[in-house]
Design a protein around this motif. Structure first.
Motif, mmCIF file in Angstrom:
data_model
loop_
_atom_site.group_PDB
_atom_site.id
_atom_site.type_symbol
_atom_site.label_atom_id
_atom_site.label_comp_id
_atom_site.label_asym_id
_atom_site.label_seq_id
_atom_site.Cartn_x
_atom_site.Cartn_y
_atom_site.Cartn_z
ATOM 1 N N ALA A 1 80.299 54.884 -7.716
ATOM 2 C CA ALA A 1 79.841 53.507 -7.579
ATOM 3 C C ALA A 1 79.307 53.277 -6.167
ATOM 4 C CB ALA A 1 80.991 52.550 -7.864
ATOM 5 N N VAL A 2 78.214 52.529 -6.070
ATOM 6 C CA VAL A 2 77.657 52.174 -4.774
ATOM 7 C C VAL A 2 77.558 50.655 -4.699
ATOM 8 C CG1 VAL A 2 76.353 54.309 -4.493
ATOM 9 C CG2 VAL A 2 75.285 52.372 -5.656
ATOM 10 N N SER A 3 77.637 50.138 -3.484
ATOM 11 C CA SER A 3 77.541 48.699 -3.307
ATOM 12 C C SER A 3 76.076 48.285 -3.326
ATOM 13 C CB SER A 3 78.195 48.291 -1.990
ATOM 14 O OG SER A 3 77.607 48.966 -0.902
ATOM 15 N N ARG B 1 72.724 44.317 24.015
ATOM 16 C CA ARG B 1 73.401 45.206 23.072
ATOM 17 C C ARG B 1 72.720 45.175 21.702
ATOM 18 N NH1 ARG B 1 78.987 46.773 22.802
ATOM 19 N NH2 ARG B 1 79.377 45.415 24.598
ATOM 20 N N PRO B 2 72.144 46.296 21.242
ATOM 21 C CA PRO B 2 71.678 46.365 19.848
ATOM 22 C C PRO B 2 72.872 46.396 18.902
ATOM 23 C CG PRO B 2 70.682 48.088 21.216
ATOM 24 C CD PRO B 2 71.827 47.526 21.990
ATOM 25 N N VAL B 3 72.759 45.675 17.775
ATOM 26 C CA VAL B 3 73.866 45.571 16.824
ATOM 27 C C VAL B 3 73.368 45.977 15.436
ATOM 28 C CG1 VAL B 3 75.629 44.070 15.827
ATOM 29 C CG2 VAL B 3 74.858 43.688 18.182
ATOM 30 N N PRO B 4 73.616 47.224 15.013
ATOM 31 C CA PRO B 4 73.193 47.639 13.666
ATOM 32 C C PRO B 4 74.157 47.157 12.603
ATOM 33 C CG PRO B 4 74.207 49.484 14.826
ATOM 34 C CD PRO B 4 74.204 48.326 15.792
ATOM 35 N N ARG B 5 73.618 46.945 11.389
ATOM 36 C CA ARG B 5 74.434 46.448 10.275
ATOM 37 C C ARG B 5 73.975 47.088 8.969
ATOM 38 N NH1 ARG B 5 75.510 41.581 12.893
ATOM 39 N NH2 ARG B 5 77.585 40.756 12.359
ATOM 40 N N PRO B 6 74.915 47.388 8.048
ATOM 41 C CA PRO B 6 74.538 47.819 6.698
ATOM 42 C C PRO B 6 74.242 46.624 5.804
ATOM 43 C CG PRO B 6 76.909 47.925 6.942
ATOM 44 C CD PRO B 6 76.368 47.481 8.280
ATOM 45 N N HIS B 7 73.756 46.902 4.621
ATOM 46 C CA HIS B 7 73.426 45.839 3.665
ATOM 47 C C HIS B 7 74.657 45.004 3.316
ATOM 48 C CE1 HIS B 7 69.266 47.007 2.420
ATOM 49 N NE2 HIS B 7 69.654 48.177 2.891
ATOM 50 N N PHE B 8 75.799 45.675 3.084
ATOM 51 C CA PHE B 8 76.968 44.903 2.626
ATOM 52 C C PHE B 8 77.432 43.910 3.689
ATOM 53 C CE2 PHE B 8 79.297 48.580 4.517
ATOM 54 C CZ PHE B 8 80.192 47.893 5.332
ATOM 55 N N SER B 9 77.165 44.192 4.960
ATOM 56 C CA SER B 9 77.538 43.269 6.021
ATOM 57 C C SER B 9 76.695 42.000 5.963
ATOM 58 C CB SER B 9 77.381 43.946 7.382
ATOM 59 O OG SER B 9 77.715 43.081 8.431
ATOM 60 N N LEU B 10 75.391 42.160 5.726
ATOM 61 C CA LEU B 10 74.513 41.004 5.560
ATOM 62 C C LEU B 10 74.914 40.183 4.331
ATOM 63 C CD1 LEU B 10 70.858 42.181 6.329
ATOM 64 C CD2 LEU B 10 72.001 40.180 7.270
ATOM 65 N N ILE B 11 75.216 40.875 3.250
ATOM 66 C CA ILE B 11 75.599 40.182 2.021
ATOM 67 C C ILE B 11 76.913 39.423 2.230
ATOM 68 C CG2 ILE B 11 76.325 40.542 -0.375
ATOM 69 C CD1 ILE B 11 74.317 42.901 -0.446
ATOM 70 N N ASP C 1 71.995 51.874 -1.719
ATOM 71 C CA ASP C 1 73.411 51.903 -1.388
ATOM 72 C C ASP C 1 73.656 50.915 -0.258
ATOM 73 O OD1 ASP C 1 76.032 52.420 -0.680
ATOM 74 O OD2 ASP C 1 75.828 54.601 -0.760
ATOM 75 N N GLY C 2 74.491 49.909 -0.525
ATOM 76 C CA GLY C 2 74.748 48.870 0.456
ATOM 77 C C GLY C 2 75.412 49.341 1.726
ATOM 78 N N ARG C 3 75.898 50.583 1.745
ATOM 79 C CA ARG C 3 76.519 51.114 2.952
ATOM 80 C C ARG C 3 75.496 51.656 3.949
ATOM 81 N NH1 ARG C 3 80.444 54.870 -0.549
ATOM 82 N NH2 ARG C 3 78.379 55.178 -1.487
ATOM 83 N N LYS C 4 74.246 51.754 3.514
ATOM 84 C CA LYS C 4 73.202 52.255 4.405
ATOM 85 C C LYS C 4 72.775 51.173 5.396
ATOM 86 C CE LYS C 4 69.917 54.718 2.650
ATOM 87 N NZ LYS C 4 68.794 55.170 1.796
#
Length: 500
Positions: free
Chosen positions: A5-7, A195-205, A178-181
């Motif tokens: 399963a992927v988010s 400071r650059p702040v990267p985020r995956p899809h699930f964090s935005l959601i 995949d929401g973890r990307k």
């Protein structure tokens, strides 16, 4: 064999609604778009938006942008912003959002820090040539290989994305959803600097869920987003909230109150998402009579320490949800009670519905040992804010923190147990959505020569406002422009009839 399963990703959410209602309205441009960008306003269904996203995605692939590379965008709150973000994700790219206030100095720093391979912009926004800004910044970022934009009169060497939208889509590539990307990179200022702040899809959601669940936004709602989109809060409050409710997203380029009111009524918007101070002013102006179709208002507080002292909300037909923003670290929401006053914020998990006290959909609030507010949960990019590990024996090193210290001073109210946010981070100034170190003001003033003064004064609406004084204000403005600084610093030296 079962697949793991992927988010979901943002594009997954878009395509779910596309399959269910392809001809439903999806995106509505600001009514004053022609003045802002020179484009006529667009109205797009989900099917029309999907065709445009596919065309842009294929173009990014054909232009040689490798999967997982960074594409920077500096765009206003228009349909092009939404299409570009979703197209980049469909092509497997990571979006770095660049605020419109940024000029040459900050653009160059951001492009170099993220090793961006491309930049997307608009030819002009409110009379400012953003295409020229992008070309000059790209010239000093060695990683940039492709520069493109929307609008007329693009400079030589900048590809037109309007031409891309006018022709059939090309061939894109298969991308694992995949929401973890990684999905986005935004930029914050902490005591340690830029400071650059990267985020995956699930964090935005998760950020979108924190707002939509607390405000109880219904499925299929028409959402008016009137908050600058080039930040985590901006993307979560527009893109994520819209995709989660599967309705229509109407966009407003901040701020023209008359145009905003006209849009809300013309599009029959049920939800308004705006800076909290703007929302409160609207609430004081007989909101029920002027915008009777509204059912929810979400007010975003860039200065969350001001929420407790804010005025009562007096529009019961459209309850107000306060959303506390902590730079790019995270946010949480709290819907006001029937008396219209802000509700107490309790430590621990925060989610919705409230009666499920164990819910941690949105995240968790805590008081750190330093007497500051801490956040953790799905939306919080802990690794991006992690302090450096001490040099020495790894056996005695402290385990990494599982929360982000926002730097906002906070305390517990003894009678109620609620958290009270008392002050913003020390040494950091905020003018609206623009954050910077107080030391930077002194550095820029020194560059202007003897007798120059640049300072930040407290402001009830935006946190701070900038004021400057020099022996020749006109020459000071010209010098700051040449240094590539943003207009907030430049206009601090505007001529005044009274004292600073």
């Amino acid at each position: 064999m079962n697949q793991p399963a992927v988010s979901p990703t943002l594009d997954t959410l878009f395509q779910r609604t596309l399959m269910r209602q392809p001809h439903a309205p999806a995106l509505l441009d600001p009514l004053n778009k022609a003045r802002v960008t020179g484009h006529q306003p667009r109205r797009m269904t989900y099917a029309e938006a999907d065709t445009a996203i596919e065309a842009l995605s294929a173009h990014f692939v054909e232009s040689g942008l490798p999967a997982n590379s960074v594409i920077a965008i500096q765009l206003p709150a228009t349909v092009e912003f939404v299409l570009t973000v979703l197209a980049a994700h469909r092509a497997g790219l990571v979006v770095a959002v660049l605020p419109l206030l940024w000029r040459h100095a900050e653009l160059t720093a951001a492009l170099n820090r993220t090793a961006a391979r491309a930049i997307v912009t608009m030819s002009k926004v409110d009379g400012v040539s953003y295409s020229d800004l992008a070309m000059h910044a790209a010239a000093e970022a060695f990683s940039i290989r492709y520069v493109c934009g929307f609008g007329a009169d693009l400079p030589e060497g900048m590809a037109s994305l309007d031409d891309v939208l006018a022709r059939p889509p090309g061939t894109t590539r298969a991308v694992i959803q995949d929401g973890r990307k990684a999905a986005m990179i935004s930029f914050d200022v902490t005591a340690e600097g830029f400071r650059p702040v990267p985020r995956p899809h699930f964090s935005l959601i998760a950020g979108g869920l924190a707002m939509s669940l607390e405000a109880d936004i219904k499925q299929g709602a028409t959402v008016m987003a009137a908050f600058t989109p080039m930040s985590f809060a901006g993307l979560a409050s527009s893109l994520a909230v819209w995709l989660l409710c599967g309705g229509t997203l109407a966009l407003h380029h901040p701020f023209e109150s008359d145009v905003l009111e006209q849009q809300i009524n013309a599009h029959e918007c049920e939800v308004l998402i705006a800076p909290a101070q703007l929302a409160l002013r609207l609430g004081d102006a007989d909101l029920a009579a002027r915008m009777p179709g509204l059912r929810n208002v979400i007010g975003l507080w860039r200065a969350p320490e001001q929420v407790a002292a804010s005025d009562a909300w007096i529009a019961p037909h459209a309850p107000l949800t306060d959303v506390y923003l902590f730079g790019e670290a995270g946010l949480f929401g709290a819907r006001r009670g029937e008396d219209g006053m802000p509700v107490a914020v309790m430590p621990g998990p925060h989610g919705a519905p409230r009666e499920q006290s164990g819910s941690s959909i949105a995240g968790e609030i805590l008081l750190t040992p330093r007497g500051t507010l801490g956040l953790r949960g799905a939306m919080v990019p802990i690794a991006a804010y992690a302090p450096p590990q001490p040099v020495g024996d790894t056996l005695t090193a402290q385990p990494p923190r599982d929360y982000v210290d926002t730097g906002y001073a906070a305390r517990l109210d003894r009678p109620s147990g609620a958290i009270c946010i008392t002050a913003p981070p020390s040494g950091i100034m905020a003018v609206g959505g623009y954050r910077f170190l107080s030391n930077d003001l002194q550095e820029w003033a020194r560059r202007l020569g003897q007798g120059a003064l640049l300072t930040a004064l407290p402001d009830r609406l935006s946190g701070h406002r900038l004021a400057g004084r020099a022996q020749d204000n006109a020459r000071a403005r010209e010098a700051l422009n040449e240094l590539g600084l943003n207009p907030l610093m430049v206009e601090a030296f505007r001529d005044r009839s009274g004292p600073v």
